[in-house]
Design an enzyme around this catalytic site. Structure first.
Site: not given
Length: 249
Positions: A51, A109
């Site tokens: 994003d 992540y």
């Protein structure tokens, strides 16, 4: 020939990975650089759609070329013309049907939080004055490991195809005033990591009880809870893994 390209980027200046109208995306910058150097239009397909504001230590994409190239030399030339917040670490030839997204075996992540104000972490970590004890954070994080339906921990879109994810690791590490959440899974849904971090902090600070969290992970309550997403700039795509059989050399 098909190639995998390994990309690092600092996401502050970009609308995310995927090309969008009226905004600059990392994918767009990569395609423009390849097109300029190779004198032909090149389309790259990424492993993960990070994003706006999210960073990547290792994003992977694939692209096709009719004429073989020297991967090391092309990576060098790309680094010469790319902006300072994007770099190429490697370009590797792969088998013809290798896919950067669908062939990934795992993704990892990291979400970074600092408990002291630090200008060097301003755009890559979230500043929280206090954090719950690390032991408690890890007890809650362990609840997310395993195969489960993560619909309530994602931003649902029409393009979402299923919500099952297999989380292999989920844990916190602390070094001085930096506290980092690491999570590794076969796939991630949109906003999933930021939602999980927010939920862990809710439970650890007493804003939600463990029983409710268990219901959200293992079952599907009739009422969908309000999704709390942590700010994007604390999130970094750290690693994308592939079977070695995909690579030609």
């Amino acid at each position: 020939m098909r190639y995998f390209i390994y990309i690092s980027y600092f996401g502050k200046a970009y609308s995310g990975w995927q090309i969008q109208k009226n905004a600059v995306a990392v994918q767009q910058v990569i395609e423009m650089a390849l097109g300029k150097l190779l004198a032909t239009a090149v389309v790259v397909s990424g492993s993960s759609r990070t994003d706006k504001g999210v960073h990547a230590v290792q994003q992977v994409a694939h692209f096709d070329l009719v004429t073989p190239i020297d991967p090391t030399h092309l990576a060098y030339k790309m680094n010469r013309i790319l902006p300072s917040d994007i770099s190429i670490s490697a370009i590797r030839p792969v088998i013809a049907d290798a896919h950067a997204r669908f062939d990934a075996s795992h993704r990892k992540y990291a979400y970074t939080i600092v408990t002291e104000k630090d200008p060097f972490y301003r755009d890559k970590a979230v500043w929280l004055r206090r954090m719950p004890p690390l032991t408690l954070l890890n007890q809650i994080a362990a609840m997310f490991t395993g195969k489960a339906d993560f619909e309530f921990f994602s931003k649902v879109t029409d393009a979402t195809k299923g919500f099952m994810c297999n989380v292999e690791e989920a844990f916190w590490l602390q070094t001085d005033y930096k506290v980092v959440f690491y999570i590794k899974a076969n796939r991630f849904l949109r906003g999933m990591v930021r939602a999980i971090v927010g939920m862990i902090l809710k439970v650890a600070t007493g804003q939600m009880d463990v029983t409710t969290l268990t219901q959200l992970i293992r079952h599907k309550p009739e009422v969908r809870p309000t999704l709390t997403l942590m700010p994007p700039h604390g999130l970094t795509l750290m690693e994308v893994g592939y079977p070695e059989a995909l690579f030609i050399q």
